[in-house]
Design a protein around this motif. Structure first.
Motif, PDB file in Angstrom:
ATOM      1  N   PRO A  42       0.836  -1.204   0.000  1.00 16.43           N
ATOM      2  CA  PRO A  42       0.000   0.000   0.000  1.00 16.43           C
ATOM      3  C   PRO A  42       0.868   1.251   0.000  1.00 16.43           C
ATOM      4  O   PRO A  42       1.955   1.266   0.583  1.00 16.43           O
ATOM      5  CB  PRO A  42      -0.803  -0.140   1.302  1.00 16.43           C
ATOM      6  CG  PRO A  42      -0.835  -1.603   1.575  1.00 16.43           C
ATOM      7  CD  PRO A  42       0.502  -2.118   1.118  1.00 16.43           C
ATOM      8  N   ASP A 130      -7.264   5.518  -8.577  1.00 13.05           N
ATOM      9  CA  ASP A 130      -7.231   4.322  -7.739  1.00 13.05           C
ATOM     10  C   ASP A 130      -8.261   3.341  -8.303  1.00 13.05           C
ATOM     11  O   ASP A 130      -9.464   3.603  -8.266  1.00 13.05           O
ATOM     12  CB  ASP A 130      -7.575   4.682  -6.291  1.00 13.05           C
ATOM     13  CG  ASP A 130      -7.504   3.490  -5.356  1.00 13.05           C
ATOM     14  OD1 ASP A 130      -8.011   2.399  -5.721  1.00 13.05           O
ATOM     15  OD2 ASP A 130      -6.981   3.629  -4.242  1.00 13.05           O
ATOM     16  N   ASP A 132      -9.387   0.578  -7.290  1.00 12.34           N
ATOM     17  CA  ASP A 132     -10.320  -0.037  -6.353  1.00 12.34           C
ATOM     18  C   ASP A 132     -11.376   0.944  -5.883  1.00 12.34           C
ATOM     19  O   ASP A 132     -12.310   0.568  -5.166  1.00 12.34           O
ATOM     20  CB  ASP A 132      -9.563  -0.643  -5.172  1.00 12.34           C
ATOM     21  CG  ASP A 132      -8.669  -1.782  -5.620  1.00 12.34           C
ATOM     22  OD1 ASP A 132      -9.129  -2.611  -6.421  1.00 12.34           O
ATOM     23  OD2 ASP A 132      -7.493  -1.823  -5.206  1.00 12.34           O
ATOM     24  N   ARG A 133     -11.250   2.210  -6.287  1.00 13.65           N
ATOM     25  CA  ARG A 133     -12.279   3.209  -5.993  1.00 13.65           C
ATOM     26  C   ARG A 133     -13.134   3.522  -7.227  1.00 13.65           C
ATOM     27  O   ARG A 133     -14.191   4.137  -7.101  1.00 13.65           O
ATOM     28  CB  ARG A 133     -11.638   4.493  -5.472  1.00 13.65           C
ATOM     29  CG  ARG A 133     -11.096   4.364  -4.061  1.00 13.65           C
ATOM     30  CD  ARG A 133     -10.584   5.705  -3.548  1.00 13.65           C
ATOM     31  NE  ARG A 133     -10.457   5.702  -2.091  1.00 13.65           N
ATOM     32  CZ  ARG A 133     -10.101   6.757  -1.370  1.00 13.65           C
ATOM     33  NH1 ARG A 133      -9.823   7.906  -1.984  1.00 13.65           N
ATOM     34  NH2 ARG A 133     -10.012   6.682  -0.052  1.00 13.65           N
ATOM     35  N   THR A 183     -11.776   9.172  -6.523  1.00 11.44           N
ATOM     36  CA  THR A 183     -10.937   8.105  -7.061  1.00 11.44           C
ATOM     37  C   THR A 183      -9.446   8.408  -6.941  1.00 11.44           C
ATOM     38  O   THR A 183      -8.622   7.749  -7.565  1.00 11.44           O
ATOM     39  CB  THR A 183     -11.276   7.839  -8.542  1.00 11.44           C
ATOM     40  OG1 THR A 183     -11.175   9.054  -9.295  1.00 11.44           O
ATOM     41  CG2 THR A 183     -12.676   7.262  -8.691  1.00 11.44           C
ATOM     42  N   LYS A 184      -9.078   9.382  -6.109  1.00 16.36           N
ATOM     43  CA  LYS A 184      -7.662   9.688  -5.918  1.00 16.36           C
ATOM     44  C   LYS A 184      -6.972   8.609  -5.081  1.00 16.36           C
ATOM     45  O   LYS A 184      -7.615   7.879  -4.322  1.00 16.36           O
ATOM     46  CB  LYS A 184      -7.498  11.047  -5.233  1.00 16.36           C
ATOM     47  CG  LYS A 184      -7.703  12.231  -6.162  1.00 16.36           C
ATOM     48  CD  LYS A 184      -7.420  13.536  -5.437  1.00 16.36           C
ATOM     49  CE  LYS A 184      -7.578  14.723  -6.370  1.00 16.36           C
ATOM     50  NZ  LYS A 184      -7.330  16.007  -5.700  1.00 16.36           N
ATOM     51  N   THR A 185      -5.648   8.560  -5.196  1.00 18.98           N
ATOM     52  CA  THR A 185      -4.877   7.625  -4.386  1.00 18.98           C
ATOM     53  C   THR A 185      -4.924   8.023  -2.910  1.00 18.98           C
ATOM     54  O   THR A 185      -5.193   9.173  -2.564  1.00 18.98           O
ATOM     55  CB  THR A 185      -3.407   7.584  -4.844  1.00 18.98           C
ATOM     56  OG1 THR A 185      -2.820   8.880  -4.669  1.00 18.98           O
ATOM     57  CG2 THR A 185      -3.311   7.180  -6.301  1.00 18.98           C
ATOM     58  N   HIS A 186      -4.630   7.061  -2.048  1.00 19.00           N
ATOM     59  CA  HIS A 186      -4.621   7.269  -0.600  1.00 19.00           C
ATOM     60  C   HIS A 186      -3.637   6.271   0.001  1.00 19.00           C
ATOM     61  O   HIS A 186      -2.981   5.510  -0.729  1.00 19.00           O
ATOM     62  CB  HIS A 186      -6.029   7.075  -0.021  1.00 19.00           C
ATOM     63  CG  HIS A 186      -6.617   5.728  -0.332  1.00 19.00           C
ATOM     64  ND1 HIS A 186      -6.652   4.702   0.585  1.00 19.00           N
ATOM     65  CD2 HIS A 186      -7.175   5.242  -1.471  1.00 19.00           C
ATOM     66  CE1 HIS A 186      -7.209   3.628   0.040  1.00 19.00           C
ATOM     67  NE2 HIS A 186      -7.534   3.925  -1.203  1.00 19.00           N
ATOM     68  N   THR A 189      -3.922   2.583  -1.190  1.00 15.60           N
ATOM     69  CA  THR A 189      -3.928   2.279  -2.629  1.00 15.60           C
ATOM     70  C   THR A 189      -2.859   1.256  -2.986  1.00 15.60           C
ATOM     71  O   THR A 189      -1.701   1.378  -2.588  1.00 15.60           O
ATOM     72  CB  THR A 189      -3.697   3.559  -3.448  1.00 15.60           C
ATOM     73  OG1 THR A 189      -4.776   4.463  -3.237  1.00 15.60           O
ATOM     74  CG2 THR A 189      -3.578   3.246  -4.939  1.00 15.60           C
ATOM     75  N   THR A 190      -3.252   0.255  -3.787  1.00 14.32           N
ATOM     76  CA  THR A 190      -2.296  -0.733  -4.294  1.00 14.32           C
ATOM     77  C   THR A 190      -2.317  -0.844  -5.814  1.00 14.32           C
ATOM     78  O   THR A 190      -1.392  -1.412  -6.400  1.00 14.32           O
ATOM     79  CB  THR A 190      -2.570  -2.133  -3.712  1.00 14.32           C
ATOM     80  OG1 THR A 190      -3.910  -2.529  -4.036  1.00 14.32           O
ATOM     81  CG2 THR A 190      -2.388  -2.149  -2.198  1.00 14.32           C
ATOM     82  N   ARG A 191      -3.370  -0.332  -6.486  1.00 17.60           N
ATOM     83  CA  ARG A 191      -3.458  -0.423  -7.952  1.00 17.60           C
ATOM     84  C   ARG A 191      -3.975   0.896  -8.510  1.00 17.60           C
ATOM     85  O   ARG A 191      -4.930   1.468  -7.981  1.00 17.60           O
ATOM     86  CB  ARG A 191      -4.423  -1.530  -8.390  1.00 17.60           C
ATOM     87  CG  ARG A 191      -4.001  -2.947  -8.018  1.00 17.60           C
ATOM     88  CD  ARG A 191      -4.947  -3.949  -8.659  1.00 17.60           C
ATOM     89  NE  ARG A 191      -6.330  -3.564  -8.434  1.00 17.60           N
ATOM     90  CZ  ARG A 191      -7.296  -3.662  -9.355  1.00 17.60           C
ATOM     91  NH1 ARG A 191      -7.025  -4.100 -10.558  1.00 17.60           N
ATOM     92  NH2 ARG A 191      -8.538  -3.319  -9.057  1.00 17.60           N
ATOM     93  N   THR A 192      -3.341   1.337  -9.578  1.00 15.13           N
ATOM     94  CA  THR A 192      -3.762   2.583 -10.202  1.00 15.13           C
ATOM     95  C   THR A 192      -3.863   2.427 -11.719  1.00 15.13           C
ATOM     96  O   THR A 192      -3.234   1.545 -12.316  1.00 15.13           O
ATOM     97  CB  THR A 192      -2.778   3.728  -9.915  1.00 15.13           C
ATOM     98  OG1 THR A 192      -1.480   3.377 -10.414  1.00 15.13           O
ATOM     99  CG2 THR A 192      -2.702   4.034  -8.424  1.00 15.13           C
TER     100      THR A 192
END
Length: 231
Positions: A42, A130, A132-133, A183-186, A189-192
């Motif tokens: 992450p 992101d 996953d979002r 949908t921004k990274t945080h 996050t593991t996949r973009t």
């Protein structure tokens, strides 16, 4: 065309299938590159490299350099749908150049730092989503009148009318100016999905920028897979 399928996008670490990942509405100026990145941990646990952080300076040695021709081509790209890429609505790459010149372009996380470094030196805006979002299917098209989204944690909105955007099943979520907060990274996050907003007036620049971008990500242990765009 071999890409990561919409089903694979929705499920982490699945293998790729022969399906499209993004669809693109016809556009006379857009030359876009896109790829998926899987990080080894992450983002909140992943350390970026000194080399990557060093590229956040406009004085760093890099294989690309932005100039007035790049700036003009990117603005023309965004202007085509009726959007006005000026003032607070100018391309994100122009914000990065100004921040770097003022010495205020600071590290955020490995995913954003790699994006910002490539955007700074190539002059191309880049969106990072992101995965996953976001909810498949994903597509790129010009936002219609009335389209808006929140772009930061304080709840500020951007008017998207006439602007090229990435849309997921819930609506617009990214563009060359400001990406959606949802949908921004945080830290988790593991996949973009990275989308490089190139122009046909700059042939090959988006693809070349994407190749360098992938090299930077590989340097921090991330794996990338192409995500070609289908009409």
């Amino acid at each position: 065309m071999t890409t990561c399928s919409e089903e694979a996008l929705a499920q982490p670490r699945r293998s790729c299938r022969v399906r499209r990942v993004l669809t693109l509405s016809a556009h006379p100026l857009l030359e876009v590159a896109a790829f998926v990145t899987t990080f080894p941990a992450p983002l909140g646990e992943l350390q970026g490299s000194d080399a990557l952080r060093g590229l956040l300076s406009d004085k760093a040695s890099a294989p690309f350099r932005s100039d007035d021709a790049v700036r003009s081509a990117v603005r023309d790209l965004l202007r085509h749908g009726g959007y006005k890429p000026t003032g607070r609505g100018k391309p994100a790459s122009e914000y990065l150049i100004r921040a770097a010149e003022g010495g205020s372009l600071a590290p955020i996380n490995a995913a954003v730092d790699a994006c910002n470094a490539v955007s700074l030196h190539t002059g191309l805006p880049i969106s990072v989503i992101d995965l996953d979002r976001a909810r498949p299917p994903l597509r790129i098209e010009v936002a219609p009148a009335g389209s808006r989204y929140v772009f930061n944690a304080s709840g500020q909105e951007i008017d998207l009318e006439g602007l090229l955007c990435v849309f997921d099943a819930d609506g617009p979520c990214a563009n060359a100016v400001k990406d959606a907060q949802r949908t921004k990274t945080h830290a988790g996050t593991t996949r973009t999905l990275s989308v490089l907003w190139g122009s046909r007036a700059l042939p090959g620049r988006a693809a070349g920028a994407a190749a360098w971008y992938k090299e930077l990500l590989a340097g921090i242990g991330a794996a990338t897979s192409d995500a070609p765009i289908a009409a």
